[in-house]
Design a protein around this motif. Structure first.
Motif, PDB file in Angstrom:
ATOM      1  N   ARG A  21       0.842  -1.200   0.000  1.00  0.00           N
ATOM      2  CA  ARG A  21       0.000   0.000   0.000  1.00  0.00           C
ATOM      3  C   ARG A  21       0.876   1.249   0.000  1.00  0.00           C
ATOM      4  NH1 ARG A  21      -1.683   3.544   3.816  1.00  0.00           N
ATOM      5  NH2 ARG A  21      -3.750   4.507   3.582  1.00  0.00           N
ATOM      6  N   ASN A  24       1.123   7.545   0.278  1.00  0.00           N
ATOM      7  CA  ASN A  24       0.349   8.673  -0.245  1.00  0.00           C
ATOM      8  C   ASN A  24      -0.804   8.129  -1.090  1.00  0.00           C
ATOM      9  OD1 ASN A  24      -0.663  11.035  -1.308  1.00  0.00           O
ATOM     10  ND2 ASN A  24       1.244  11.668  -2.317  1.00  0.00           N
ATOM     11  N   GLN A  25      -2.017   8.409  -0.709  1.00  0.00           N
ATOM     12  CA  GLN A  25      -3.187   7.940  -1.452  1.00  0.00           C
ATOM     13  C   GLN A  25      -3.828   9.055  -2.282  1.00  0.00           C
ATOM     14  OE1 GLN A  25      -4.666   4.695  -1.657  1.00  0.00           O
ATOM     15  NE2 GLN A  25      -2.606   4.184  -0.885  1.00  0.00           N
ATOM     16  N   ASN A  26      -3.265  10.252  -2.229  1.00  0.00           N
ATOM     17  CA  ASN A  26      -3.770  11.373  -3.038  1.00  0.00           C
ATOM     18  C   ASN A  26      -2.936  11.484  -4.310  1.00  0.00           C
ATOM     19  OD1 ASN A  26      -5.728  12.191  -1.056  1.00  0.00           O
ATOM     20  ND2 ASN A  26      -4.043  13.094   0.133  1.00  0.00           N
ATOM     21  N   ARG A  54      -4.021  -0.693  -7.970  1.00  0.00           N
ATOM     22  CA  ARG A  54      -4.883  -0.723  -6.788  1.00  0.00           C
ATOM     23  C   ARG A  54      -4.879  -2.127  -6.195  1.00  0.00           C
ATOM     24  NH1 ARG A  54      -8.094   3.602  -5.607  1.00  0.00           N
ATOM     25  NH2 ARG A  54      -8.585   5.121  -7.257  1.00  0.00           N
ATOM     26  N   GLN A  60      -6.997   0.288  -2.378  1.00  0.00           N
ATOM     27  CA  GLN A  60      -6.032   1.343  -2.073  1.00  0.00           C
ATOM     28  C   GLN A  60      -4.933   1.355  -3.144  1.00  0.00           C
ATOM     29  OE1 GLN A  60      -6.032   3.548   0.955  1.00  0.00           O
ATOM     30  NE2 GLN A  60      -8.132   2.895   0.524  1.00  0.00           N
ATOM     31  N   PHE A  61      -4.366   2.541  -3.385  1.00  0.00           N
ATOM     32  CA  PHE A  61      -3.272   2.641  -4.342  1.00  0.00           C
ATOM     33  C   PHE A  61      -2.054   1.887  -3.831  1.00  0.00           C
ATOM     34  CE2 PHE A  61      -5.268   6.747  -5.866  1.00  0.00           C
ATOM     35  CZ  PHE A  61      -5.576   6.248  -7.128  1.00  0.00           C
ATOM     36  N   THR A  62      -1.364   1.206  -4.737  1.00  0.00           N
ATOM     37  CA  THR A  62      -0.144   0.476  -4.413  1.00  0.00           C
ATOM     38  C   THR A  62       1.085   1.356  -4.660  1.00  0.00           C
ATOM     39  OG1 THR A  62       0.065  -0.375  -6.665  1.00  0.00           O
ATOM     40  CG2 THR A  62      -1.216  -1.703  -5.099  1.00  0.00           C
ATOM     41  N   ASN A  63       2.235   0.843  -4.274  1.00  0.00           N
ATOM     42  CA  ASN A  63       3.470   1.569  -4.549  1.00  0.00           C
ATOM     43  C   ASN A  63       3.726   1.698  -6.046  1.00  0.00           C
ATOM     44  OD1 ASN A  63       4.366   2.224  -1.955  1.00  0.00           O
ATOM     45  ND2 ASN A  63       5.243   0.183  -1.660  1.00  0.00           N
ATOM     46  N   TRP A  66       2.056   4.717  -7.061  1.00  0.00           N
ATOM     47  CA  TRP A  66       2.818   5.878  -6.602  1.00  0.00           C
ATOM     48  C   TRP A  66       3.974   6.187  -7.550  1.00  0.00           C
ATOM     49  CZ3 TRP A  66       7.723   5.676  -3.693  1.00  0.00           C
ATOM     50  CH2 TRP A  66       8.116   6.933  -3.231  1.00  0.00           C
ATOM     51  N   SER A  69       2.600   7.771 -10.652  1.00  0.00           N
ATOM     52  CA  SER A  69       1.805   8.978 -10.428  1.00  0.00           C
ATOM     53  C   SER A  69       2.650  10.237 -10.576  1.00  0.00           C
ATOM     54  CB  SER A  69       1.181   8.942  -9.038  1.00  0.00           C
ATOM     55  OG  SER A  69       2.165   9.198  -8.038  1.00  0.00           O
TER      56      SER A  69
END
Length: 342
Positions: A21, A24-26, A54, A60-63, A66, A69
């Protein structure tokens, strides 16, 4: 930097960094969307779970998400040095954000750094870039796709007159040897990232990059080097236009090489004696001016054909001549033309 330190503690003993996970989820994905659209691949957040962005259980967003992103905190650093050591900087750049953007912008910058040298064989002019473009591309992709992202350090690329080094964090995975990867054996550290790059056709298949780098130097005396430690992987590409250490060329041959220069912004604070390297361009400028005196105007394609140079080099040359007040540039794209400044 607290965020990076906390990440390092959490990821240090992780079996699979990509699937954990993200702290940062934004997250936003404008650069990733651009990469998909550029290759005519549909982009939809509905596919994030199947792509590994996800977690299938809690969404939830995964690494991996990230890394792809716009909020990715890892960076790519490129430094260009004068001469064959690392004591005098010519330029340095740092690329951040999505690793897709870092790949695009980093490779574009490396193409500018990759100078072209011209030699004459009889009446024929032979142009050769310092580094094979395929070798540059594969070395950059290898550094980005296979590095260990549980470390917060940057990917480092150092370029001098003798070679270009690509240094990424993370040695070989347990059970692999240097001989294994040179023979085409592949065990991706970041499997989902590698799969995504394969889907985007950034890579052709697993385990082919090292072979491509070697083959790009088939006709060269100097060969690429791979230096591996428990925590780093370094690829060293020799400059094809530099003097061979094993068999030095005679001075006549060496002096027959004419380089196009680095753009001005890549040479902040150069001393006057360093600027003397630009004298090699004077003949090319005179050739362009003579042509314009006779023909009044010239297209960018005609400039490339006249000097036997590539589009990027033609752009840099024309821009420098414009800045020096020698020519005027009108139009853009295919309609771009050059005139003498009255």
């Amino acid at each position: 930097m607290e965020y990076e330190s906390e990440n390092r503690l959490i990821f240090k003993d992780a079996d699979d960094f990509e699937e954990l996970r993200a702290m940062n989820q934004n997250l936003t994905f404008s650069a990733m969307e651009e990469s998909f659209q550029k290759r005519n691949i549909p982009f939809s957040e509905e596919n994030f779970t199947s792509l590994g962005l996800r977690n299938p259980e809690d969404k939830q967003f995964t690494n991996l998400a990230w890394l792809l992103s716009d909020q990715c905190q890892h960076t790519l650093k490129i430094a260009v040095f004068d001469g064959e050591d690392k004591s005098i900087f010519k330029d340095r750049k740092e690329f951040s954000g999505s690793i897709f953007r870092q790949l695009e912008e980093g490779y574009t910058y490396l193409q500018l750094v990759n100078r072209t040298a011209g030699r004459f064989s009889g009446l024929e002019r032979i142009d050769l870039t310092d580094y094979p473009e395929e070798a540059l591309r594969e070395a950059l992709l290898n550094a980005v796709i296979h590095r260990d992202y549980s470390f917060s350090g940057s990917i480092i690329i150092n370029a001098n007159d003798a070679c270009m080094e690509f240094i990424s964090l993370g040695g070989l995975l347990a059970g692999l040897s240097k001989e294994d990867i040179c023979n085409g054996i592949s065990l991706p550290r970041n499997k989902k990232l590698a799969e995504l790059c394969l889907r985007l056709k950034l890579i052709e298949s697993y385990g082919t990059g090292i072979g491509k780098i070697y083959r790009a130097y088939t006709d060269c005396n100097q060969k690429p080097e791979f230096i591996i430690t428990p925590n780093t992987f370094k690829v060293i590409l020799p400059n094809r236009n530099s003097e061979s250490k094993e068999s030095k060329k005679d001075k006549k041959t060496k002096n027959s090489i004419s380089y196009l220069p680095f753009p001005r912004e890549m040479n902040p604070g150069l001393l006057m004696e360093q600027q003397s390297s630009y004298k090699a361009l004077s003949l090319q400028k005179k050739t362009v001016l003579s042509y314009l005196e006779e023909h009044k105007s010239m297209s960018e394609k005609e400039l490339q054909e006249l000097l036997q140079i590539r589009k990027t080099r033609a752009y840099l040359l024309s821009r420098e001549m414009q800045e020096e007040g020698l020519i005027v540039i009108e139009g853009r794209g295919e309609k771009k033309v050059f005139h003498l400044k009255s």
